[in-house]
Design a protein around this motif. Sequence first.
Motif, PDB file in Angstrom:
ATOM      1  N   PHE A  27       0.815  -1.216   0.000  1.00 52.69           N
ATOM      2  CA  PHE A  27       0.000   0.000   0.000  1.00 52.69           C
ATOM      3  C   PHE A  27       0.850   1.268   0.000  1.00 52.69           C
ATOM      4  O   PHE A  27       0.648   2.170  -0.807  1.00 52.69           O
ATOM      5  N   HIS A  28       1.834   1.322   0.894  1.00 54.91           N
ATOM      6  CA  HIS A  28       2.607   2.561   1.066  1.00 54.91           C
ATOM      7  C   HIS A  28       3.544   2.844  -0.098  1.00 54.91           C
ATOM      8  O   HIS A  28       3.863   3.999  -0.370  1.00 54.91           O
ATOM      9  N   ALA A  29       3.969   1.789  -0.793  1.00 51.86           N
ATOM     10  CA  ALA A  29       4.891   1.985  -1.922  1.00 51.86           C
ATOM     11  C   ALA A  29       4.137   2.082  -3.251  1.00 51.86           C
ATOM     12  O   ALA A  29       4.685   1.830  -4.314  1.00 51.86           O
ATOM     13  N   THR A  30       2.861   2.450  -3.179  1.00 54.16           N
ATOM     14  CA  THR A  30       2.041   2.594  -4.380  1.00 54.16           C
ATOM     15  C   THR A  30       1.497   4.022  -4.462  1.00 54.16           C
ATOM     16  O   THR A  30       0.394   4.294  -4.011  1.00 54.16           O
ATOM     17  N   PRO A  31       2.287   4.941  -5.026  1.00 55.53           N
ATOM     18  CA  PRO A  31       1.789   6.313  -5.137  1.00 55.53           C
ATOM     19  C   PRO A  31       0.723   6.447  -6.236  1.00 55.53           C
ATOM     20  O   PRO A  31       0.665   5.641  -7.166  1.00 55.53           O
ATOM     21  N   MET A  32      -0.093   7.473  -6.112  1.00 53.23           N
ATOM     22  CA  MET A  32      -1.152   7.737  -7.091  1.00 53.23           C
ATOM     23  C   MET A  32      -0.571   7.891  -8.499  1.00 53.23           C
ATOM     24  O   MET A  32      -1.174   7.463  -9.471  1.00 53.23           O
ATOM     25  N   SER A  33       0.610   8.499  -8.591  1.00 55.58           N
ATOM     26  CA  SER A  33       1.227   8.713  -9.908  1.00 55.58           C
ATOM     27  C   SER A  33       1.494   7.385 -10.621  1.00 55.58           C
ATOM     28  O   SER A  33       1.273   7.260 -11.825  1.00 55.58           O
ATOM     29  N   LYS A  34       1.920   6.378  -9.860  1.00 58.20           N
ATOM     30  CA  LYS A  34       2.179   5.052 -10.433  1.00 58.20           C
ATOM     31  C   LYS A  34       0.880   4.394 -10.887  1.00 58.20           C
ATOM     32  O   LYS A  34       0.832   3.743 -11.933  1.00 58.20           O
ATOM     33  N   ILE A  35      -0.161   4.544 -10.072  1.00 57.78           N
ATOM     34  CA  ILE A  35      -1.471   3.970 -10.410  1.00 57.78           C
ATOM     35  C   ILE A  35      -1.970   4.593 -11.704  1.00 57.78           C
ATOM     36  O   ILE A  35      -2.410   3.894 -12.620  1.00 57.78           O
ATOM     37  N   ALA A  36      -1.879   5.918 -11.789  1.00 58.05           N
ATOM     38  CA  ALA A  36      -2.334   6.638 -12.990  1.00 58.05           C
ATOM     39  C   ALA A  36      -1.553   6.171 -14.223  1.00 58.05           C
ATOM     40  O   ALA A  36      -2.145   5.918 -15.274  1.00 58.05           O
ATOM     41  N   MET A 105      -5.343 -12.201  -3.649  1.00 49.96           N
ATOM     42  CA  MET A 105      -4.132 -11.670  -2.989  1.00 49.96           C
ATOM     43  C   MET A 105      -4.407 -10.276  -2.437  1.00 49.96           C
ATOM     44  O   MET A 105      -3.992  -9.940  -1.333  1.00 49.96           O
ATOM     45  N   PHE A 106      -5.110  -9.469  -3.233  1.00 48.93           N
ATOM     46  CA  PHE A 106      -5.439  -8.111  -2.801  1.00 48.93           C
ATOM     47  C   PHE A 106      -6.282  -8.157  -1.520  1.00 48.93           C
ATOM     48  O   PHE A 106      -6.006  -7.437  -0.555  1.00 48.93           O
ATOM     49  N   LEU A 107      -7.296  -9.029  -1.493  1.00 51.45           N
ATOM     50  CA  LEU A 107      -8.135  -9.148  -0.298  1.00 51.45           C
ATOM     51  C   LEU A 107      -7.306  -9.606   0.902  1.00 51.45           C
ATOM     52  O   LEU A 107      -7.487  -9.105   2.009  1.00 51.45           O
ATOM     53  N   ALA A 108      -6.405 -10.566   0.679  1.00 51.08           N
ATOM     54  CA  ALA A 108      -5.564 -11.065   1.769  1.00 51.08           C
ATOM     55  C   ALA A 108      -4.704  -9.930   2.324  1.00 51.08           C
ATOM     56  O   ALA A 108      -4.565  -9.785   3.544  1.00 51.08           O
ATOM     57  N   GLN A 109      -4.168  -9.098   1.423  1.00 57.49           N
ATOM     58  CA  GLN A 109      -3.360  -7.944   1.874  1.00 57.49           C
ATOM     59  C   GLN A 109      -4.218  -7.004   2.710  1.00 57.49           C
ATOM     60  O   GLN A 109      -3.795  -6.528   3.755  1.00 57.49           O
ATOM     61  N   CYS A 110      -5.418  -6.720   2.219  1.00 58.61           N
ATOM     62  CA  CYS A 110      -6.313  -5.789   2.910  1.00 58.61           C
ATOM     63  C   CYS A 110      -6.738  -6.326   4.269  1.00 58.61           C
ATOM     64  O   CYS A 110      -6.848  -5.578   5.233  1.00 58.61           O
ATOM     65  N   THR A 113      -3.665  -6.041   6.911  1.00 62.50           N
ATOM     66  CA  THR A 113      -2.998  -4.766   7.194  1.00 62.50           C
ATOM     67  C   THR A 113      -4.064  -3.732   7.527  1.00 62.50           C
ATOM     68  O   THR A 113      -5.227  -3.905   7.179  1.00 62.50           O
ATOM     69  N   PRO A 114      -3.661  -2.641   8.162  1.00 63.29           N
ATOM     70  CA  PRO A 114      -4.655  -1.619   8.514  1.00 63.29           C
ATOM     71  C   PRO A 114      -4.938  -0.634   7.373  1.00 63.29           C
ATOM     72  O   PRO A 114      -5.378   0.474   7.619  1.00 63.29           O
ATOM     73  N   MET A 115      -4.718  -1.027   6.103  1.00 61.43           N
ATOM     74  CA  MET A 115      -4.865  -0.050   5.017  1.00 61.43           C
ATOM     75  C   MET A 115      -6.318   0.246   4.628  1.00 61.43           C
ATOM     76  O   MET A 115      -6.577   1.194   3.925  1.00 61.43           O
ATOM     77  N   ILE A 116      -7.252  -0.559   5.111  1.00 54.29           N
ATOM     78  CA  ILE A 116      -8.669  -0.323   4.811  1.00 54.29           C
ATOM     79  C   ILE A 116      -9.302   0.322   6.033  1.00 54.29           C
ATOM     80  O   ILE A 116      -9.076  -0.123   7.157  1.00 54.29           O
TER      81      ILE A 116
END
Length: 194
Positions: A27-36, A105-110, A113-116
């Motif tokens: 989560f933390h190493a995923t900036p909005m710029s990379k997503i875009a 995998m995404f659900l498992a990460q969520c 971790t406290p990202m949600i």
Amino acid sequence: MAKLQKSIDKRNALIKATIELVNNNGFHATPMSKIAKMANVSPATIYLYFENKQDLVNKTYIEVKAKYTTYAFETYDASMPIEAGFELIWKRIADFKLKDCENAMFLAQCDNTPMIDEPSRQEGIKHLQPLLDLWARGKKEGIIKPISDYLLYAYAINPLSFLMISQKRGAFTLDKTHLEEAYQSAWNSIKVNK
């Protein structure tokens, strides 16, 4: 109509990019710029659909959770006997986790971790209602152990995430025998021993 479709496509591309980047980088190493960039849209476009990164991740989580639970309960009927209903749901969840690895995998990460945020997590739990109702009925009928739903989930469903990650790493292959053994272990961990 074409404009609306283009808008849906952009939003879907952002969701897909979020899943892929969070899975690979966290989560933390995923900036909005990379997503875009990965979604092939300008960074400003993200804000047409989402308030901020937290909103994007929360909404992605809810969408993926809905897809997961729709699949899990698609062939389930609430009038089924407890064990048959649980087996069907468990095997559909296993199937989803092993076949739709990116989303799982995404659900498992969520989930780990406290990202949600809490409202999104509660919304996600609502999607599991048929399973929670089955467990409540099972507890009432003396078939399922009268313990917290969190414990039931931790023992019966969560091990599937561990097995999925082990398979993805190439450490373990879940064949039919392993899957049946995993199901029996899950069922034995939550049923009342008579």
